[in-house]
Design an enzyme around this catalytic site. Structure first.
Site, PDB file in Angstrom:
ATOM      1  CD  GLU A 136      -1.726  -2.377   1.665  1.00 11.68           C
ATOM      2  OE1 GLU A 136      -0.522  -2.620   1.927  1.00 11.68           O
ATOM      3  OE2 GLU A 136      -2.630  -3.214   1.839  1.00 11.68           O
ATOM      4  CG  MET A 190      22.692  12.283   2.409  1.00 10.50           C
ATOM      5  SD  MET A 190      23.805  13.442   1.588  1.00 10.50           S
ATOM      6  CE  MET A 190      22.734  14.083   0.293  1.00 10.50           C
ATOM      7  CG  PHE A 228      -9.143  -9.756  11.711  1.00 12.18           C
ATOM      8  CD1 PHE A 228      -7.861 -10.137  12.069  1.00 12.18           C
ATOM      9  CD2 PHE A 228      -9.493  -9.787  10.371  1.00 12.18           C
ATOM     10  CE1 PHE A 228      -6.946 -10.539  11.102  1.00 12.18           C
ATOM     11  CE2 PHE A 228      -8.587 -10.187   9.402  1.00 12.18           C
ATOM     12  CZ  PHE A 228      -7.306 -10.561   9.771  1.00 12.18           C
ATOM     13  CD  GLN A 229      -6.932  -7.353   7.930  1.00 10.72           C
ATOM     14  OE1 GLN A 229      -7.865  -7.127   7.176  1.00 10.72           O
ATOM     15  NE2 GLN A 229      -5.768  -7.837   7.510  1.00 10.72           N
ATOM     16  CE  LYS A 232     -17.431  -6.806   4.600  1.00 10.22           C
ATOM     17  NZ  LYS A 232     -16.513  -7.681   3.913  1.00 10.22           N
TER      18      LYS A 232
END
Lengths: 574, 165
Positions: free
Chosen positions: A53, A482, A115-116, A165
């Site tokens: 993502e 760097m 969950f999640q 949802k």
């Protein structure tokens, strides 16, 4: 007759289509499966499936930077949403219009550690322009319309929308209404600069003996480079760009004196330090420009034009603040200048340019190609020559980023795509993919290094799936350049964890993803092989260029010093 | 310098947390913060007491104003205004002597005793922060403070000037 009913998921997709969204970047998961189902059953909005993502956010970001449109991301709740955080912060720091649609567990489970479940609105609060929780299905279209309006107007930025949802599922239906002409009582970004301030600004500009124009990313965002160029020519003033502002005026324009700041040109920083009036346009005097604010340009009167009032007098006090859209304010300044019949005093300007040309002579960002090893700067110069300066250059973060900024003069705005504010390693490849999607006929380069490229290397797979033949040029110095440079200069040469001892074979890696891999190891093959790489139009080419690992980026500001206290090479001060 | 900022904002879920988050994110000081809906239920009004030099104060005002939910912000301390805070305080009042003294102090400060227990008095007092501080100090010299709570200050401009949509 009752009106047609839609699920929240269908409303999301219909709203995106109504807002002319062509692409959405994302990754499916439990809470957003209804949206994926709705996407499957239409053709207006194309979904690009990434491999992580974070890459979806950078891809949307790159797309937004190159086109000026809003980049749209779709992620599931929990880890899908938290993986977006780095990309949201990247867009926030550089003022990039982005809308992130995140799934959420059903409203009945919110707060139960389901969950999640993650409070993504809470997690992202400090790094968004605004965010929305949806709780009623009919609100979804107008929330999305508002999000686009907020993301793309004023000082742009990312907006997060959390979609539970149960609002998306067929169990909750509603009518679809969308008001795309958004009006909000609490949000009305100013447009015109205050006429009194415009007059004051013009007076300061026209009476200045040592004027400099310092322009930043705001000019790019406002599509104001035409007006900026006009103004600079009218004033015959020197102009410097910030890292974010490169391309705001052509890098080969005679008044352009290079980037300023930490790795800016000697002439840009010296000119700033000696100016009596600084016209700052869409720039924010950040610490990578000013160096020590206490020593910053003490004799200069500062005119600061910005759409965001918080940017004005935040780090450096502005004597003449002007709040407004740059494209409007620049026109106001030009009109006011025309009304005053201003002509720059030729003698004074000539004297000022003489001083500047002297600084130019001191060191035009220098390096010496000596020895067997390829100097990284040389690669950028070759890249510039072969693409005739017309490529989109999308950078990762590190030495290669600074070399690209210094050695690839950008002719146009939006050609240079980099994470300037947050400095996000892993940004370059997905950003380049977003740009390539928008401009498939153009050369799109991802300039990167062996460190950065490995932070989103999995997207090579997405490139294959959607046929995104970007040219990846990796300045491979077998170390985190760097970091190593700072360790050389500040930490007694102790290379703590900056050495990459187990690099993959990048050629084989590219090949295993179905792309073309190439390695360049000798100076005499550099241009030929790069030419060959750019000639391959329909396949992604990964060019692994082995460069000198001891090269440092110069010039470099000396810590805690003034803007023009700089090292111009190892052990030599400007 | 101490400043009192009055903020009018959309009464939306999360708008308070944006204000609080902003102060901690940018290391601004909050001395007190009060919030409640107004007579128009779509609006909330927040009063923030804060401290900082002019540059910090200017940033605070600009940053709060930049929040999308915020409709208006004003610095009440810039001009003539009224400032009030509510104190509820529970003190030990065991015997006649201490009861009399607590009652006397309360009267002097124009507070009122609003509840009495076997051994305690609960007192209500309104005023500005300085008055409340003085009252607490005086009481503490006389008896033992069991518990106290302060509302944080609210304020309003004097005269015709008003903060409204």
């Amino acid at each position: 007759m009752t009106k047609k009913q839609f699920t929240g998921a269908q409303m999301v997709v219909k709203a995106l289509a109504a807002l002319d969204v062509k692409y959405i970047f994302g990754y499916p998961g439990g809470t957003v499966l209804d949206i994926y189902d709705a996407l499957f059953q239409q053709t207006d909005v194309e979904h690009i499936l990434v491999r992580h993502e974070q890459a979806a956010t950078h891809m949307a970001d790159g797309f937004a930077r190159a086109t000026g449109e809003v980049g749209v991301v779709l992620a599931t709740s929990g880890p899908g949403a938290t993986n977006c955080i780095t990309g949201i912060a990247t867009a926030y720091m550089d003022s990039i219009p982005m809308v992130v649609l995140s799934g959420q567990v059903p409203t009945t489970l919110i707060g139960d550690d389901a969950f999640q479940e993650t409070d993504i609105v809470g997690c992202s609060r400090p790094i968004v322009k605004h965010s929305f929780n949806c709780r009623v299905v009919e609100d979804i279209p107008n929330i999305i319309a508002k999000a686009f309006y907020i993301a793309s107007t004023g000082r742009p930025g990312p907006v997060v929308i959390e979609l539970p949802k149960d609002l998306l599922m067929p169990t909750s239906l509603g009518e679809f209404h969308i008001e795309t002409d958004v009006k909000m009582r609490s949000y009305n970004p100013s447009i015109k600069g205050h006429p009194k301030q415009i007059k004051k600004a013009v007076k300061a500009m026209t009476t200045a003996k040592k004027l400099i124009v310092y322009s930043g990313g705001g000019v790019i965002i406002a599509n104001a480079s035409g007006l900026l160029t006009k103004l600079v020519e009218k004033l015959d003033a020197p102009i410097t760009n910030t890292l974010m502002g490169l391309g705001g005026i052509s890098g080969t324009h005679k008044n352009y004196i290079g980037m300023l700041g930490m790795h800016g040109s000697v002439e840009a920083n010296k000119t700033m330090a000696n100016a009596d009036v600084i016209l700052a346009l869409g720039a924010r005097f950040d610490d990578r420009v000013t160096n020590n604010v206490k020593k910053f340009c003490p004799d200069a009167k500062i005119i600061h034009v910005d759409i965001d009032p918080t940017s004005i007098s935040k780090t450096i006090n502005a004597h003449i603040p002007v709040v407004g859209l740059l494209e409007v304010v620049l026109q106001q300044l030009l009109d006011e200048l025309a009304a005053t019949d201003f002509e720059p005093n030729k003698e004074e300007r000539a004297q000022w340019w003489q001083e500047i040309n002297h600084w130019r002579g001191l060191n035009r960002v220098g390096y010496v190609q000596e020895g067997e090893q390829i100097k990284p700067q040389r690669v950028i110069e070759a890249m510039y020559k072969i693409t005739q300066g017309e490529a989109y250059v999308c950078s990762d973060v590190g030495q290669h980023q600074m070399f690209a900024a210094q050695y690839y003069p950008f002719a146009k705005p939006r050609q240079w795509i980099n994470s300037g504010g947050l400095g996000t390693m892993g940004f370059g490849l997905p950003a380049a993919m977003g740009v390539k999607l928008a401009f498939p006929e153009s050369h799109v380069i991802c300039i990167t290094g062996d460190g950065s490229i490995q932070m989103n290397i999995q997207e090579l797979s997405t490139c294959l799936q959607y046929n995104l033949p970007v040219v990846i040029i990796s300045l491979n110095n077998r170390s985190l350049g760097m970091v190593r440079q700072w360790q050389d200069m500040v930490y007694g040469g102790r290379h703590s964890s900056s050495y990459m001892e187990s690099l993959p074979d990048f050629v084989k890696l590219a090949e295993s993803y179905g792309h073309v891999g190439m390695q360049i190891n000798h100076l005499d093959e550099l241009e030929d092989k790069l030419t060959e790489a750019f000639a391959i139009k329909n396949r992604l080419v990964f060019v692994d260029v082995l460069v000198d690992e001891n090269e440092h980026v110069y010039p470099m500001q000396i810590r805690l010093g003034a803007i023009d206290d700089m090292w111009i090479k190892k052990g030599v001060k400007a | 310098m101490r400043r009192i900022l009055a903020v009018l904002l959309e009464n939306e879920p999360g708008s308070l947390s944006r204000i609080v988050g902003l102060f901690s994110q940018r290391a601004f000081n909050i001395e007190s913060l009060t919030v409640a809906p107004t007579e128009d239920p779509s609006l909330s009004r927040i009063t923030i007491a804060t401290r900082g030099d002019d540059r910090v104060l200017e940033q605070i005002v600009k940053q709060v104003n930049k929040l999308i939910d915020v409709i208006k912000i004003t610095d009440l301390t810039e001009r003539s205004h009224v400032e009030r805070e509510l104190l509820l305080i529970k003190v030990l009042a065991m015997n006649d002597k201490s009861r009399t003294e607590v009652k006397r102090i309360t009267d002097i400060f124009r507070g009122s005793i609003i509840d009495i227990g076997k051994q305690v008095y609960t007192i209500q007092l309104t005023g500005d922060a300085e008055k409340l501080n003085a009252f607490v100090t005086t009481l503490a010299n006389e008896t033992e403070i069991i518990e106290s709570v302060r509302s944080g200050c609210v304020g309003i401009a004097r005269g015709e000037k008003a903060l409204r949509v």
